[in-house]
Design a protein around this motif. Structure first.
Motif, short mmCIF file in Angstrom:
data_model
loop_
_atom_site.label_atom_id
_atom_site.label_comp_id
_atom_site.label_asym_id
_atom_site.label_seq_id
_atom_site.Cartn_x
_atom_site.Cartn_y
_atom_site.Cartn_z
N ILE A 1 0.84 -1.20 0.00
CA ILE A 1 0.00 0.00 0.00
C ILE A 1 0.87 1.25 0.00
O ILE A 1 0.62 2.21 -0.74
CB ILE A 1 -0.94 0.00 1.22
N GLU A 2 1.91 1.24 0.81
CA GLU A 2 2.81 2.40 0.86
C GLU A 2 3.48 2.62 -0.49
O GLU A 2 3.59 3.75 -0.97
CB GLU A 2 3.86 2.20 1.95
N GLN A 3 3.90 1.53 -1.12
CA GLN A 3 4.53 1.64 -2.44
C GLN A 3 3.56 2.24 -3.47
O GLN A 3 3.93 3.12 -4.25
CB GLN A 3 4.97 0.24 -2.90
N LEU A 4 2.32 1.79 -3.44
CA LEU A 4 1.32 2.30 -4.39
C LEU A 4 0.99 3.75 -4.12
O LEU A 4 0.83 4.56 -5.05
CB LEU A 4 0.05 1.45 -4.30
N ALA A 5 0.88 4.13 -2.85
CA ALA A 5 0.52 5.50 -2.48
C ALA A 5 1.61 6.49 -2.85
O ALA A 5 1.33 7.68 -3.06
CB ALA A 5 0.22 5.58 -0.99
N LEU A 6 2.85 6.03 -2.93
CA LEU A 6 3.97 6.91 -3.24
C LEU A 6 4.27 6.99 -4.74
O LEU A 6 5.26 7.60 -5.13
CB LEU A 6 5.23 6.44 -2.50
N LYS A 7 3.42 6.40 -5.56
CA LYS A 7 3.62 6.44 -7.01
C LYS A 7 3.72 7.89 -7.49
O LYS A 7 2.86 8.73 -7.18
CB LYS A 7 2.43 5.75 -7.69
N ASN A 8 4.79 8.20 -8.20
CA ASN A 8 5.01 9.54 -8.75
C ASN A 8 4.89 10.63 -7.68
O ASN A 8 4.40 11.73 -7.93
CB ASN A 8 4.00 9.82 -9.88
N GLN A 9 5.40 10.32 -6.47
CA GLN A 9 5.23 11.26 -5.35
C GLN A 9 5.93 12.59 -5.57
O GLN A 9 5.54 13.60 -4.99
CB GLN A 9 5.76 10.62 -4.06
N ASN A 10 6.94 12.64 -6.43
CA ASN A 10 7.67 13.88 -6.65
C ASN A 10 7.04 14.76 -7.73
O ASN A 10 7.51 15.87 -7.98
CB ASN A 10 9.12 13.59 -7.02
N LEU A 11 5.97 14.27 -8.37
CA LEU A 11 5.30 15.06 -9.38
C LEU A 11 4.61 16.25 -8.72
O LEU A 11 3.77 16.08 -7.85
CB LEU A 11 4.27 14.20 -10.13
N SER A 12 4.96 17.46 -9.14
CA SER A 12 4.41 18.65 -8.49
C SER A 12 3.41 19.40 -9.34
O SER A 12 2.57 20.14 -8.83
CB SER A 12 5.54 19.60 -8.08
N ARG A 13 3.47 19.22 -10.67
CA ARG A 13 2.57 19.96 -11.56
C ARG A 13 2.56 19.30 -12.92
O ARG A 13 3.50 18.60 -13.31
CB ARG A 13 2.97 21.42 -11.68
N LEU A 14 1.48 19.51 -13.67
CA LEU A 14 1.41 18.96 -15.02
C LEU A 14 0.37 19.70 -15.84
O LEU A 14 -0.51 20.39 -15.31
CB LEU A 14 1.11 17.47 -15.00
N LYS A 15 0.48 19.55 -17.15
CA LYS A 15 -0.54 19.98 -18.10
C LYS A 15 -0.81 18.81 -19.03
O LYS A 15 0.04 17.92 -19.21
CB LYS A 15 -0.08 21.20 -18.91
N GLY A 16 -1.99 18.80 -19.66
CA GLY A 16 -2.29 17.71 -20.56
C GLY A 16 -3.51 17.99 -21.43
O GLY A 16 -4.26 18.94 -21.21
N ILE A 17 -3.67 17.14 -22.42
CA ILE A 17 -4.83 17.15 -23.31
C ILE A 17 -5.43 15.75 -23.25
O ILE A 17 -4.71 14.75 -23.35
CB ILE A 17 -4.44 17.47 -24.77
N MET A 18 -6.76 15.67 -23.10
CA MET A 18 -7.37 14.35 -22.98
C MET A 18 -8.75 14.31 -23.62
O MET A 18 -9.39 15.35 -23.82
CB MET A 18 -7.47 13.94 -21.51
N HIS A 19 -9.18 13.10 -23.95
CA HIS A 19 -10.56 12.83 -24.34
C HIS A 19 -11.32 12.45 -23.07
O HIS A 19 -10.84 11.67 -22.26
CB HIS A 19 -10.64 11.67 -25.33
N ILE A 20 -12.53 13.00 -22.92
CA ILE A 20 -13.37 12.67 -21.77
C ILE A 20 -14.70 12.15 -22.29
O ILE A 20 -15.28 12.70 -23.23
CB ILE A 20 -13.64 13.90 -20.87
N ARG A 21 -15.18 11.09 -21.64
CA ARG A 21 -16.53 10.59 -21.93
C ARG A 21 -17.23 10.33 -20.61
O ARG A 21 -16.69 9.64 -19.73
CB ARG A 21 -16.48 9.31 -22.75
N LEU A 22 -18.40 10.91 -20.44
CA LEU A 22 -19.20 10.73 -19.23
C LEU A 22 -20.52 10.08 -19.62
O LEU A 22 -21.29 10.63 -20.43
CB LEU A 22 -19.46 12.08 -18.55
#
Length: 221
Positions: free
Chosen positions: A6-27
């Motif tokens: 659980i600790e390993q999973l929770a720390l995934k990409n822990q150092n990522l502080s910011r991002l931008k992106g483009i995505m497709h969304i379907r609701l």
């Protein structure tokens, strides 16, 4: 072993502080189906801006969270709403009982863990691992499933009565600038509403202006 995983999973990409992106969304929901493209900007752990357009470029909705409030602009209603950031702040918008912080965890590939008192390994399919998160009074609060290499595949959050609150499936991944980030995510509410995210492009650690997370709304709304 369960808590270590659980600790390993929770720390995934822990150092990522910011991002931008483009995505497709379907609701897909009882109120109708929506789909389109969206631009995303985020600063961890609690700020996000999403501009959601139809495939023809017409605005559907936008929302921004500044760490304290979420402002939602629904184009069809020509109205803006402000709600406090809370664990279910996005339910009105996407029909799924999650908050901004949880959504940001999901976007970086880490499960938004519910509060729990104990973790137990459970029987799983061959080469996979399943962990149950147990709350007070032995109430099942969550369940995690991983692949053979311990990559998170699925997380289910439960309500206190045992009903499913929502389930997240991370369906595809991409390496990007030293991070292993999700490319395809599906979030299903206990009601059956489904939010699908296909992230076309993502840019970790790019400059993001703090004022981006401010949307003006009249005090009466």
């Amino acid at each position: 072993m369960a808590r270590d995983l659980i600790e390993q999973l929770a720390l995934k990409n822990q150092n990522l502080s910011r991002l931008k992106g483009i995505m497709h969304i379907r609701l897909i929901s009882a109120q109708g189906n929506l789909s389109g493209r969206a631009a995303l900007a985020a600063i961890y752990p609690d700020r996000i801006r999403v501009e959601w357009l139809t495939f023809l470029g017409q605005p559907l909705m936008r929302f921004a969270a500044d760490g304290k409030n979420v402002v939602i602009d629904l184009h069809d209603e020509d109205q803006m709403y402000r709600v406090k950031q809370s664990p279910t702040a996005l339910q009105k918008l996407i029909q799924i009982p999650i908050g901004i912080e949880d959504l940001l965890q999901i976007l970086k590939g880490a499960p938004p863990l519910p509060e729990y008192a104990a973790a137990q390994m459970r029987p799983a399919e061959a080469q996979k691992t399943k962990v149950a998160l147990i709350g007070r009074w032995h109430v099942l609060k969550g369940e995690l499933k991983t692949s053979a290499d311990c990559t998170i595949e699925e997380m289910t959050a439960f309500q206190n009565d045992g009903a499913i609150a929502y389930r997240v499936r991370w369906k595809d991944w991409r390496p990007q600038q030293g991070y292993e980030l999700p490319r395809e995510i599906e979030i299903t509410a206990g009601t059956g509403d489904i939010l699908s995210l296909l992230i076309d492009r993502v840019y970790p650690e790019v400059p993001v202006l703090p004022e981006l997370f401010q949307l003006d709304v009249a005090p009466s709304h």
